[in-house]
Write an enzyme that holds these catalytic residues in place. Structure first.
Site, PDB file in Angstrom:
ATOM      1  N   LYS A   1       0.879  -1.151  -0.012  1.00 24.62           N
ATOM      2  CA  LYS A   1       0.043   0.057  -0.038  1.00 24.62           C
ATOM      3  C   LYS A   1       1.186   1.213   0.125  1.00 24.62           C
ATOM      4  CE  LYS A   1      -4.264   0.807   2.052  1.00 24.62           C
ATOM      5  NZ  LYS A   1      -5.064   0.883   1.276  1.00 24.62           N
TER       6      LYS A   1
HETATM    7  N1  PMP Z   1      -7.202  -2.574  -3.249  1.00 21.52           N
HETATM    8  C1  PMP Z   1      -6.690  -1.134  -2.966  1.00 21.52           C
HETATM    9  C2  PMP Z   1      -5.860  -0.654  -4.104  1.00 21.52           C
HETATM   10  C3  PMP Z   1      -6.994  -0.791  -1.976  1.00 21.52           C
HETATM   11  O1  PMP Z   1      -6.443   0.564  -1.497  1.00 21.52           O
HETATM   12  C4  PMP Z   1      -7.850  -1.340  -0.984  1.00 21.52           C
HETATM   13  C5  PMP Z   1      -8.161  -0.585   0.542  1.00 21.52           C
HETATM   14  N2  PMP Z   1      -7.278  -0.796   1.312  1.00 21.52           N
HETATM   15  C6  PMP Z   1      -8.277  -2.704  -0.999  1.00 21.52           C
HETATM   16  C7  PMP Z   1      -8.149  -3.098  -2.340  1.00 21.52           C
HETATM   17  C8  PMP Z   1      -8.996  -3.340  -0.086  1.00 21.52           C
HETATM   18  O2  PMP Z   1      -8.129  -3.704   0.878  1.00 21.52           O
HETATM   19  P1  PMP Z   1      -8.637  -3.961   2.361  1.00 21.52           P
HETATM   20  O3  PMP Z   1      -9.952  -5.071   2.398  1.00 21.52           O
HETATM   21  O4  PMP Z   1      -7.544  -4.408   3.223  1.00 21.52           O
HETATM   22  O5  PMP Z   1      -9.112  -2.768   2.769  1.00 21.52           O
END
Ligand code: PMP
Length: 315
Positions: free
Chosen positions: A163
């Site tokens: 991220k």
């Molecule tokens: N894809 C991206 C690019 C994201 O930024 C997120 C949000 N964190 C997600 C998927 C979903 O991930 P999560 O369920 O861990 O929030």
């Protein structure tokens, strides 16, 4: 789309201590601000009014993925897993919100160095803040989405598994294009032309009773909500396929929904002006969505281990 509030809860963690959020500021010369050399996470805390506590959803898993992002880019953070969990819980107690809350841990190249150079900025600074957050995108109404003309960053450009703040220019472009075309959200394809995810959420389809989601090797962010949905589906006896998904499968799916910390579980009613199924929320989506919200709010004993309860003390 509702505009998200930017009024933070009163305290942030900054430069090693808890401070009023107004004092958690960096210079405009900060390397991370100039180049996107940062790592972040997004975690939800659900407020339970009856018990007067916040239930933080999968805190330990989020912090684990947060730390994995630093491993991927090869830099250090001065805090380990245990400390980061403790900092988050302490900050939640200090803020004592009586509302659903979004938690934003953030690691960043805090130097004023002129160029992006992870060798020089080999230890990132850490900060964390919290904001009240209801729906990020509607969960009940059925959203309209389009396949973006922008491609999702690939593992060998800016690793999509991490991220990384700079990579969110990619998300912003897709969201901008979708909004300008009258849609709530975008769906990314990767450079190979396969379906990846939304701008900040994973995607699921249902075809003939089977739940389908793009595989970990298709340039997705490995979402914690995605993983939770897969576990819930397995436990409910819904068959799951994690595999490469073609664009045209979007158009023949019976159901489709996004998953994510912000998005929670939000169902998709139309893709590229084609109704998904009959354009209403389908039965598998409904089942998973209802279960997800019960679990995330700490109302399902079986999944209590995913929830960290933080009691809200009277201020
Ligand atoms: N894809 C991206 C690019 C994201 O930024 C997120 C949000 N964190 C997600 C998927 C979903 O991930 P999560 O369920 O861990 O929030």
């Amino acid at each position: 789309m509702a505009h998200l509030t930017t009024t933070a809860h009163p305290y942030a963690f900054f430069e090693g201590k808890v401070v009023p959020v107004a004092e958690a500021n960096v210079s405009i010369m900060t390397n991370a601000l100039q180049y996107g050399t940062g790592i972040f996470s997004g975690i939800r805390g659900y407020y339970n009014a009856e018990g007067d506590f916040i239930s933080i959803f999968r805190l330990e898993d989020h912090i684990k993925r947060f730390l994995q992002s630093f491993r991927i880019i090869g830099v250090k953070l001065e805090y380990d897993h245990k400390q980061l969990c403790e900092i988050t819980i302490d900050l939640m107690k200090r803020n004592a919100p009586r509302t659903d809350t979004y938690i934003r841990p953030f690691g960043y190249a805090g130097s004023l160095n002129l160029s992006p150079n992870l060798e020089r900025d080999s230890t990132f600074a850490f900060a964390e803040y919290m904001i009240p957050l209801g729906e990020y995108i509607p969960v009940d109404k059925g959203i309209s989405v389009m396949v973006s003309s922008w491609r999702r960053v690939t593992d060998n450009t800016i690793p999509s598994r991490a991220k990384i703040t700079g990579a969110y220019m990619n998300s912003a472009l897709a969201k901008q294009e979708a909004n300008r075309n009258g849609h709530e959200e975008a769906i990314f394809l990767n450079e190979a032309g396969s379906v990846v995810e939304g701008s900040a959420m994973n995607i699921f389809l249902v075809r003939d009773g089977v739940l389908i989601t793009p595989a970990k090797y298709d340039d997705i962010l490995e979402g914690i909500t995605r993983r939770s949905i897969i576990t819930l589906a397995n436990d409910m006896g819904i068959p799951v396929e994690e595999r490469t998904v073609d664009r045209s499968e979007l158009y023949v799916a019976d159901e489709a929904f996004f998953s994510g910390t912000g998005a929670q579980v939000s169902w998709i009613s139309a893709i590229d002006h084609r109704p998904v199924g009959d354009g209403t929320r389908g039965p598998i989506t409904t089942k998973l969505q209802e279960m997800f919200f019960r679990v995330a709010r700490g109302q399902e004993k079986k999944y209590a281990k995913w929830c960290t309860k933080v009691a809200i003390a009277s201020k």
